[in-house]
Design a protein around this motif. Structure first.
Motif, PDB file in Angstrom:
ATOM      1  N   GLY A 117       0.817  -1.201   0.000  1.00  0.00           N
ATOM      2  CA  GLY A 117       0.000   0.000   0.000  1.00  0.00           C
ATOM      3  C   GLY A 117       0.852   1.252   0.000  1.00  0.00           C
ATOM      4  N   PRO A 118       0.228   2.420  -0.088  1.00  0.00           N
ATOM      5  CA  PRO A 118       0.955   3.699  -0.132  1.00  0.00           C
ATOM      6  C   PRO A 118       1.956   3.839   1.008  1.00  0.00           C
ATOM      7  CG  PRO A 118      -1.369   4.041  -0.575  1.00  0.00           C
ATOM      8  CD  PRO A 118      -1.235   2.619  -0.154  1.00  0.00           C
ATOM      9  N   GLY A 119       3.167   4.260   0.664  1.00  0.00           N
ATOM     10  CA  GLY A 119       4.199   4.498   1.667  1.00  0.00           C
ATOM     11  C   GLY A 119       5.018   3.283   2.050  1.00  0.00           C
ATOM     12  N   LYS A 120       4.652   2.093   1.579  1.00  0.00           N
ATOM     13  CA  LYS A 120       5.385   0.881   1.959  1.00  0.00           C
ATOM     14  C   LYS A 120       6.649   0.739   1.107  1.00  0.00           C
ATOM     15  CE  LYS A 120       2.200  -0.037   4.898  1.00  0.00           C
ATOM     16  NZ  LYS A 120       2.464   0.206   6.340  1.00  0.00           N
ATOM     17  N   ASN A 121       7.717   0.283   1.756  1.00  0.00           N
ATOM     18  CA  ASN A 121       9.003   0.135   1.071  1.00  0.00           C
ATOM     19  C   ASN A 121       9.696  -1.100   1.660  1.00  0.00           C
ATOM     20  OD1 ASN A 121      11.594   0.307  -0.015  1.00  0.00           O
ATOM     21  ND2 ASN A 121      11.709   2.533   0.204  1.00  0.00           N
ATOM     22  N   ASN A 122       9.625  -2.230   0.951  1.00  0.00           N
ATOM     23  CA  ASN A 122      10.211  -3.471   1.459  1.00  0.00           C
ATOM     24  C   ASN A 122      10.378  -4.491   0.327  1.00  0.00           C
ATOM     25  OD1 ASN A 122       7.624  -5.116   1.293  1.00  0.00           O
ATOM     26  ND2 ASN A 122       6.968  -3.444   2.659  1.00  0.00           N
ATOM     27  N   ALA A 123      11.036  -5.591   0.658  1.00  0.00           N
ATOM     28  CA  ALA A 123      11.326  -6.622  -0.338  1.00  0.00           C
ATOM     29  C   ALA A 123      10.076  -7.340  -0.826  1.00  0.00           C
ATOM     30  CB  ALA A 123      12.300  -7.648   0.250  1.00  0.00           C
ATOM     31  N   HIS A 124       9.015  -7.344  -0.012  1.00  0.00           N
ATOM     32  CA  HIS A 124       7.777  -8.010  -0.414  1.00  0.00           C
ATOM     33  C   HIS A 124       7.121  -7.278  -1.579  1.00  0.00           C
ATOM     34  CE1 HIS A 124       8.149 -10.615   3.042  1.00  0.00           C
ATOM     35  NE2 HIS A 124       8.186  -9.568   3.856  1.00  0.00           N
ATOM     36  N   VAL A 125       7.249  -5.958  -1.609  1.00  0.00           N
ATOM     37  CA  VAL A 125       6.707  -5.175  -2.729  1.00  0.00           C
ATOM     38  C   VAL A 125       7.465  -5.517  -4.011  1.00  0.00           C
ATOM     39  CG1 VAL A 125       6.324  -2.856  -3.644  1.00  0.00           C
ATOM     40  CG2 VAL A 125       5.945  -3.305  -1.213  1.00  0.00           C
ATOM     41  N   THR A 126       8.784  -5.655  -3.878  1.00  0.00           N
ATOM     42  CA  THR A 126       9.587  -6.044  -5.042  1.00  0.00           C
ATOM     43  C   THR A 126       9.147  -7.408  -5.551  1.00  0.00           C
ATOM     44  OG1 THR A 126      11.503  -4.815  -4.199  1.00  0.00           O
ATOM     45  CG2 THR A 126      11.919  -6.482  -5.884  1.00  0.00           C
ATOM     46  N   ARG A 127       8.967  -8.347  -4.639  1.00  0.00           N
ATOM     47  CA  ARG A 127       8.559  -9.705  -5.026  1.00  0.00           C
ATOM     48  C   ARG A 127       7.200  -9.684  -5.713  1.00  0.00           C
ATOM     49  NH1 ARG A 127       9.325 -14.941  -2.966  1.00  0.00           N
ATOM     50  NH2 ARG A 127       8.839 -16.346  -4.681  1.00  0.00           N
ATOM     51  N   LEU A 128       6.278  -8.895  -5.188  1.00  0.00           N
ATOM     52  CA  LEU A 128       4.962  -8.774  -5.801  1.00  0.00           C
ATOM     53  C   LEU A 128       5.090  -8.295  -7.245  1.00  0.00           C
ATOM     54  CD1 LEU A 128       1.800  -8.647  -5.593  1.00  0.00           C
ATOM     55  CD2 LEU A 128       2.097  -6.235  -4.934  1.00  0.00           C
ATOM     56  N   GLY A 129       5.893  -7.252  -7.457  1.00  0.00           N
ATOM     57  CA  GLY A 129       6.080  -6.722  -8.799  1.00  0.00           C
ATOM     58  C   GLY A 129       6.668  -7.749  -9.745  1.00  0.00           C
ATOM     59  N   GLN A 130       7.641  -8.536  -9.262  1.00  0.00           N
ATOM     60  CA  GLN A 130       8.250  -9.578 -10.096  1.00  0.00           C
ATOM     61  C   GLN A 130       7.224 -10.631 -10.502  1.00  0.00           C
ATOM     62  OE1 GLN A 130      11.340 -10.935  -7.461  1.00  0.00           O
ATOM     63  NE2 GLN A 130      12.841  -9.433  -8.179  1.00  0.00           N
ATOM     64  N   LEU A 131       6.393 -11.021  -9.558  1.00  0.00           N
ATOM     65  CA  LEU A 131       5.369 -12.018  -9.844  1.00  0.00           C
ATOM     66  C   LEU A 131       4.340 -11.484 -10.832  1.00  0.00           C
ATOM     67  CD1 LEU A 131       4.843 -13.322  -6.195  1.00  0.00           C
ATOM     68  CD2 LEU A 131       5.868 -14.607  -8.080  1.00  0.00           C
ATOM     69  N   LEU A 132       3.961 -10.232 -10.694  1.00  0.00           N
ATOM     70  CA  LEU A 132       2.994  -9.628 -11.607  1.00  0.00           C
ATOM     71  C   LEU A 132       3.567  -9.493 -13.016  1.00  0.00           C
ATOM     72  CD1 LEU A 132       1.589  -6.889  -9.201  1.00  0.00           C
ATOM     73  CD2 LEU A 132       0.259  -8.765 -10.207  1.00  0.00           C
ATOM     74  N   ILE A 133       4.831  -9.125 -13.114  1.00  0.00           N
ATOM     75  CA  ILE A 133       5.489  -9.033 -14.426  1.00  0.00           C
ATOM     76  C   ILE A 133       5.523 -10.403 -15.095  1.00  0.00           C
ATOM     77  CG2 ILE A 133       7.711  -8.643 -15.562  1.00  0.00           C
ATOM     78  CD1 ILE A 133       8.170  -6.358 -13.545  1.00  0.00           C
ATOM     79  N   ALA A 134       5.793 -11.441 -14.297  1.00  0.00           N
ATOM     80  CA  ALA A 134       5.828 -12.803 -14.838  1.00  0.00           C
ATOM     81  C   ALA A 134       4.466 -13.262 -15.321  1.00  0.00           C
ATOM     82  CB  ALA A 134       6.349 -13.764 -13.781  1.00  0.00           C
ATOM     83  N   GLN A 135       3.409 -12.640 -14.802  1.00  0.00           N
ATOM     84  CA  GLN A 135       2.052 -13.009 -15.191  1.00  0.00           C
ATOM     85  C   GLN A 135       1.444 -12.034 -16.201  1.00  0.00           C
ATOM     86  OE1 GLN A 135       0.329 -15.810 -14.469  1.00  0.00           O
ATOM     87  NE2 GLN A 135       2.239 -16.515 -13.556  1.00  0.00           N
ATOM     88  N   GLY A 136       2.293 -11.323 -16.938  1.00  0.00           N
ATOM     89  CA  GLY A 136       1.802 -10.467 -18.023  1.00  0.00           C
ATOM     90  C   GLY A 136       1.656  -8.997 -17.681  1.00  0.00           C
ATOM     91  N   GLY A 137       2.164  -8.578 -16.514  1.00  0.00           N
ATOM     92  CA  GLY A 137       1.990  -7.189 -16.094  1.00  0.00           C
ATOM     93  C   GLY A 137       3.158  -6.270 -16.398  1.00  0.00           C
ATOM     94  N   LYS A 138       4.030  -6.671 -17.291  1.00  0.00           N
ATOM     95  CA  LYS A 138       5.238  -5.888 -17.575  1.00  0.00           C
ATOM     96  C   LYS A 138       4.923  -4.474 -18.043  1.00  0.00           C
ATOM     97  CE  LYS A 138       9.571  -6.077 -20.205  1.00  0.00           C
ATOM     98  NZ  LYS A 138      10.384  -6.894 -21.160  1.00  0.00           N
ATOM     99  N   ARG A 139       3.816  -4.306 -18.791  1.00  0.00           N
ATOM    100  CA  ARG A 139       3.495  -2.987 -19.360  1.00  0.00           C
ATOM    101  C   ARG A 139       3.204  -1.925 -18.299  1.00  0.00           C
ATOM    102  NH1 ARG A 139      -1.418  -5.801 -20.145  1.00  0.00           N
ATOM    103  NH2 ARG A 139      -3.276  -4.721 -19.338  1.00  0.00           N
ATOM    104  N   PHE A 140       2.897  -2.344 -17.076  1.00  0.00           N
ATOM    105  CA  PHE A 140       2.594  -1.377 -16.025  1.00  0.00           C
ATOM    106  C   PHE A 140       3.861  -0.791 -15.403  1.00  0.00           C
ATOM    107  CE2 PHE A 140      -1.142  -4.166 -16.140  1.00  0.00           C
ATOM    108  CZ  PHE A 140      -2.156  -3.227 -16.278  1.00  0.00           C
TER     109      PHE A 140
END
Length: 428
Positions: free
Chosen positions: A264-287
């Motif tokens: 959520g807003p203001g969060k800064n941690n490795a879990h956010v990075t992992r979420l982004g990697q998983l989303l990119i792997a599932q077709g979310g690269k354009r975001f």
């Protein structure tokens, strides 16, 4: 008729004819006794007919030796018209290689990266692991083509070409990236022609050839290979491992949901990075314009929401913030992929895949009408005499089947009923 002349003849020690080669192998296997090797005494009494017939036989032996040598020379080159790839069945890893007892099957869905997949494949290539469908390498994986992919994908079991597809998601060949696979499972006779390779990257700008990592006779190799293979090319299907994530390393088991407070807003941690990697792997690269990062951003929210909408969720279930359900699907790679730009519900275009229940005998809904219209648009409306319309008909099923077969699919994958991957490709 002239009686052929015989004489005693001792061939050279390095004679390459099949008979001498067989004699040397036999001699090597026998124990040495007092007075010399018993095989050598027999060899000195070998009789060779010195006639025209003998010359013909000699030429034939030379040709056989030359053919065998040429066949051996071709084994490590890119000339391979037909894989010799019999394979074992689904089973656990071998605890200590070929001589070790089978271990307990590990069916846990694991995550891995493209870098790790290629790295594991390269280890077998470097070691020149021999092809043997009945043997297991020191890492516990079976030394055949499907065991090779099981190893490269870091599966907890030894699979075969008939089961590997369940661990991946079908993709278009144009979307292939290193670590994906090209799979042909011959349903009519799995022991004939079935094969699988790991895609290592394109080798030319035309995308007609690629670097294939594979386990084939005589040993694991990587070689420039025509798309998709030397034989049965049109029948190979591209798959992407469901557990693949972005990054350069770090294979591991599925991790538990870290909690909503990490996102959520203001969060800064490795879990956010992992979420982004998983989303990119599932077709979310354009975001993501700069890849996944630890600081929560609007890109994370929009990509998460796109993934949630792709599952058919609405309202609070698609608010762009990951919950346990969203995380579980992403980490396991079992959810529906984010549709391409312009085709997903978040872009105002065609809605996400509605589910197979809408496409069956007696069904009448707008999803059937949209499906029919897209089939006609893509050039697969030959079976429509009228329409298409909202009621599901045999014409719809036959047109869908034609589209599925055009993707190189067969059997239950081309039954005429649209699944998530058929829907995604049709509206792409």
């Amino acid at each position: 008729m002239t009686v052929p002349v015989f004489e005693e003849y001792e061939p050279p020690a390095d004679c390459g004819c099949p008979g001498c080669a067989r004699r040397r192998r036999t001699a090597a296997a026998l124990p040495v006794r007092h007075g010399g090797h018993p095989a050598a005494h027999g060899a000195r009494r070998a009789l060779v007919m010195v006639t025209a017939a003998g010359v013909v036989l000699s030429c034939g032996a030379g040709q056989a030796a030359a053919t065998a040598a040429a066949r051996g020379a071709r084994a490590d080159t890119a000339v391979d018209p037909q894989p010799g790839s019999p394979q074992g069945t689904v089973g656990p890893l071998s605890g200590s290689g070929a001589s070790g007892p089978p271990s307990t099957p590990d069916t846990t869905q694991r995550t891995t990266t493209r870098t790790d997949i290629i790295s594991r494949a390269q280890k077998w290539v470097t070691a020149k692991v021999p092809y043997n469908m009945a043997a297991y390498w020191s890492d516990g994986y079976r030394q055949d083509c499907s065991g090779f992919v099981s190893m490269a994908w870091n599966l907890g079991t030894n699979e075969w070409t008939g089961s590997l597809a369940a661990f991946g998601t079908k993709i278009a060949r144009a979307d292939l990236e290193p670590g994906d696979i090209l799979l042909f499972h011959n349903l009519a006779d799995p022991s004939v022609g079935s094969h699988v390779t790991v895609f290592g990257g394109w080798t030319d700008h035309t995308h007609t050839h690629y670097l294939a990592y594979e386990q084939t006779s005589p040993h694991a190799r990587k070689a420039t290979t025509p798309m998709a293979y030397w034989s049965n090319s049109s029948k190979y299907v591209a798959y992407r491992y469901k557990g693949i994530v972005s990054g350069t390393s770090g294979s591991g088991s599925v991790t538990a949901f870290p909690g909503a407070a990490k996102f959520g807003p203001g969060k800064n941690n490795a879990h956010v990075t992992r979420l982004g990697q998983l989303l990119i792997a599932q077709g979310g690269k354009r975001f993501y314009t700069a890849g996944a990062g630890p600081r929560w951003s609007d890109a994370d929210k929009r990509a998460t929401q796109a993934f949630q909408l792709a599952q058919g969720w609405k309202g609070k279930e698609a608010d762009g913030l990951p919950g346990p359900g969203t995380w579980s699907l992403l980490i396991k790679g079992t959810g529906h992929r984010i549709p391409a730009a312009g085709t997903g519900s978040t872009q105002g275009g065609t809605a996400a895949y509605p589910g197979k229940s809408f496409f069956a005998s007696g069904q009448s809904n707008d999803h059937v009408r949209k499906l029919g219209a897209q089939l006609v648009k893509k050039g697969y409306g030959a079976h429509y005499l009228t329409g298409p319309g909202p009621r599901w008909t045999e014409a719809d099923r036959r047109n869908v089947e034609a589209f599925q077969r055009a993707q190189g699919w067969s059997g239950s994958a081309a039954d005429g009923y649209p699944g998530p991957e058929t829907w995604r490709r049709l509206f792409a």
